[in-house]
Design a protein around this motif. Structure first.
Motif, PDB file in Angstrom:
ATOM      1  N   VAL A 151       0.859  -1.190   0.000  1.00  0.00           N
ATOM      2  CA  VAL A 151       0.000   0.000   0.000  1.00  0.00           C
ATOM      3  C   VAL A 151       0.891   1.234   0.000  1.00  0.00           C
ATOM      4  O   VAL A 151       1.987   1.219   0.550  1.00  0.00           O
ATOM      5  N   VAL A 152       0.388   2.293  -0.622  1.00  0.00           N
ATOM      6  CA  VAL A 152       1.081   3.575  -0.604  1.00  0.00           C
ATOM      7  C   VAL A 152       0.112   4.629  -0.072  1.00  0.00           C
ATOM      8  O   VAL A 152      -1.095   4.557  -0.317  1.00  0.00           O
ATOM      9  N   ARG A 153       0.657   5.570   0.685  1.00  0.00           N
ATOM     10  CA  ARG A 153      -0.117   6.717   1.171  1.00  0.00           C
ATOM     11  C   ARG A 153       0.124   7.885   0.214  1.00  0.00           C
ATOM     12  O   ARG A 153       1.259   8.122  -0.188  1.00  0.00           O
ATOM     13  N   VAL A 154      -0.938   8.612  -0.108  1.00  0.00           N
ATOM     14  CA  VAL A 154      -0.847   9.753  -1.011  1.00  0.00           C
ATOM     15  C   VAL A 154      -1.529  10.944  -0.344  1.00  0.00           C
ATOM     16  O   VAL A 154      -2.664  10.817   0.127  1.00  0.00           O
ATOM     17  N   SER A 155      -0.837  12.078  -0.323  1.00  0.00           N
ATOM     18  CA  SER A 155      -1.434  13.299   0.231  1.00  0.00           C
ATOM     19  C   SER A 155      -2.547  13.777  -0.688  1.00  0.00           C
ATOM     20  O   SER A 155      -2.474  13.642  -1.906  1.00  0.00           O
ATOM     21  N   VAL A 156      -3.549  14.376  -0.077  1.00  0.00           N
ATOM     22  CA  VAL A 156      -4.671  14.931  -0.831  1.00  0.00           C
ATOM     23  C   VAL A 156      -4.440  16.428  -0.994  1.00  0.00           C
ATOM     24  O   VAL A 156      -4.262  17.134  -0.007  1.00  0.00           O
ATOM     25  N   LYS A 157      -4.418  16.886  -2.242  1.00  0.00           N
ATOM     26  CA  LYS A 157      -4.197  18.320  -2.500  1.00  0.00           C
ATOM     27  C   LYS A 157      -5.302  19.136  -1.844  1.00  0.00           C
ATOM     28  O   LYS A 157      -6.472  18.804  -1.949  1.00  0.00           O
ATOM     29  N   ALA A 186      -5.800  15.044   5.274  1.00  0.00           N
ATOM     30  CA  ALA A 186      -6.356  13.865   4.600  1.00  0.00           C
ATOM     31  C   ALA A 186      -5.263  13.058   3.904  1.00  0.00           C
ATOM     32  O   ALA A 186      -4.348  13.618   3.302  1.00  0.00           O
ATOM     33  N   THR A 187      -5.378  11.746   3.998  1.00  0.00           N
ATOM     34  CA  THR A 187      -4.448  10.842   3.332  1.00  0.00           C
ATOM     35  C   THR A 187      -5.240   9.795   2.565  1.00  0.00           C
ATOM     36  O   THR A 187      -6.148   9.169   3.100  1.00  0.00           O
ATOM     37  N   LEU A 188      -4.878   9.650   1.320  1.00  0.00           N
ATOM     38  CA  LEU A 188      -5.470   8.630   0.464  1.00  0.00           C
ATOM     39  C   LEU A 188      -4.556   7.412   0.496  1.00  0.00           C
ATOM     40  O   LEU A 188      -3.333   7.553   0.486  1.00  0.00           O
ATOM     41  N   VAL A 189      -5.137   6.222   0.550  1.00  0.00           N
ATOM     42  CA  VAL A 189      -4.327   4.999   0.501  1.00  0.00           C
ATOM     43  C   VAL A 189      -4.806   4.154  -0.668  1.00  0.00           C
ATOM     44  O   VAL A 189      -5.991   4.114  -0.981  1.00  0.00           O
ATOM     45  N   ARG A 190      -3.841   3.517  -1.322  1.00  0.00           N
ATOM     46  CA  ARG A 190      -4.196   2.632  -2.438  1.00  0.00           C
ATOM     47  C   ARG A 190      -3.181   1.506  -2.519  1.00  0.00           C
ATOM     48  O   ARG A 190      -2.057   1.619  -2.032  1.00  0.00           O
ATOM     49  N   LEU A 191      -3.609   0.422  -3.159  1.00  0.00           N
ATOM     50  CA  LEU A 191      -2.710  -0.714  -3.358  1.00  0.00           C
ATOM     51  C   LEU A 191      -1.631  -0.351  -4.371  1.00  0.00           C
ATOM     52  O   LEU A 191      -1.898   0.338  -5.355  1.00  0.00           O
ATOM     53  N   THR A 192      -0.440  -0.838  -4.135  1.00  0.00           N
ATOM     54  CA  THR A 192       0.634  -0.742  -5.113  1.00  0.00           C
ATOM     55  C   THR A 192       0.455  -1.884  -6.104  1.00  0.00           C
ATOM     56  O   THR A 192      -0.330  -2.811  -5.854  1.00  0.00           O
ATOM     57  N   PRO A 193       1.168  -1.882  -7.224  1.00  0.00           N
ATOM     58  CA  PRO A 193       1.102  -3.047  -8.125  1.00  0.00           C
ATOM     59  C   PRO A 193       1.449  -4.347  -7.395  1.00  0.00           C
ATOM     60  O   PRO A 193       0.815  -5.382  -7.626  1.00  0.00           O
TER      61      PRO A 193
END
Length: 155
Positions: free
Chosen positions: A91-97, A102-109
């Motif tokens: 999983v990777v955490r991505v900042s929300v502009k 807020a932090t968005l999380v999504r699966l990595t490949p």
């Protein structure tokens, strides 16, 4: 007066209670078996699997708050699971502009690939654990369980 079961002569309320206890015992048995198999096979947990499943269904990612809401668990529980999934590269955490909190999380490949492997094995385990349920009974059980939820959901 309460209706009685024509076969046993017991009140239907007692039969429904008996059904509930059997459903609960069976669900716990299956869940415990899945937990153990997940632990042994993948050194993982069912909550971790559930988080990965939710993220797999939402490839663009979810806010941490959405994830905890969807899974009906606390933010703290989700944070701990996400921390471990990030460490493992799933999983990777991505900042929300525009929203520093807020932090968005999504699966990595790598996470997508691992989850696909785990999901296929999970399905095989369920199939094995329920292989003695007759095909003709499956739709009946699904319909009956759906009716319980639909007929008693609170809006």
């Amino acid at each position: 007066m309460s209706a009685t079961d024509p076969v046993t002569g017991h009140p239907m309320s007692k039969q429904r209670l008996r059904l509930w206890l059997h459903m609960l015992k069976t669900a716990r048995f299956v869940e415990n078996e899945l937990r153990e198999r997940m632990r042994i096979t993948y050194q993982s947990t069912l909550p971790r699997f559930d988080v990965m499943a939710m993220l797999d269904r939402t490839r663009e990612g979810l806010l941490m708050s959405q994830l905890s809401q969807q899974l009906m668990v606390s933010n703290g529980n989700v944070t701990g699971i996400i921390d471990r999934l990030v460490q493992d590269g799933y999983v990777v955490r991505v900042s929300v502009k525009g929203d520093k909190r807020a932090t968005l999380v999504r699966l990595t490949p790598k996470g997508v690939e691992k989850f696909a492997e785990m999901a296929a094995e999970h399905e095989r385990w369920i199939d094995e654990l329920m292989d003695n349920v007759q095909d003709s009974d499956i739709e009946h059980f699904v319909d009956a369980l759906n009716h319980i939820r639909k007929d008693h959901q609170h809006d």
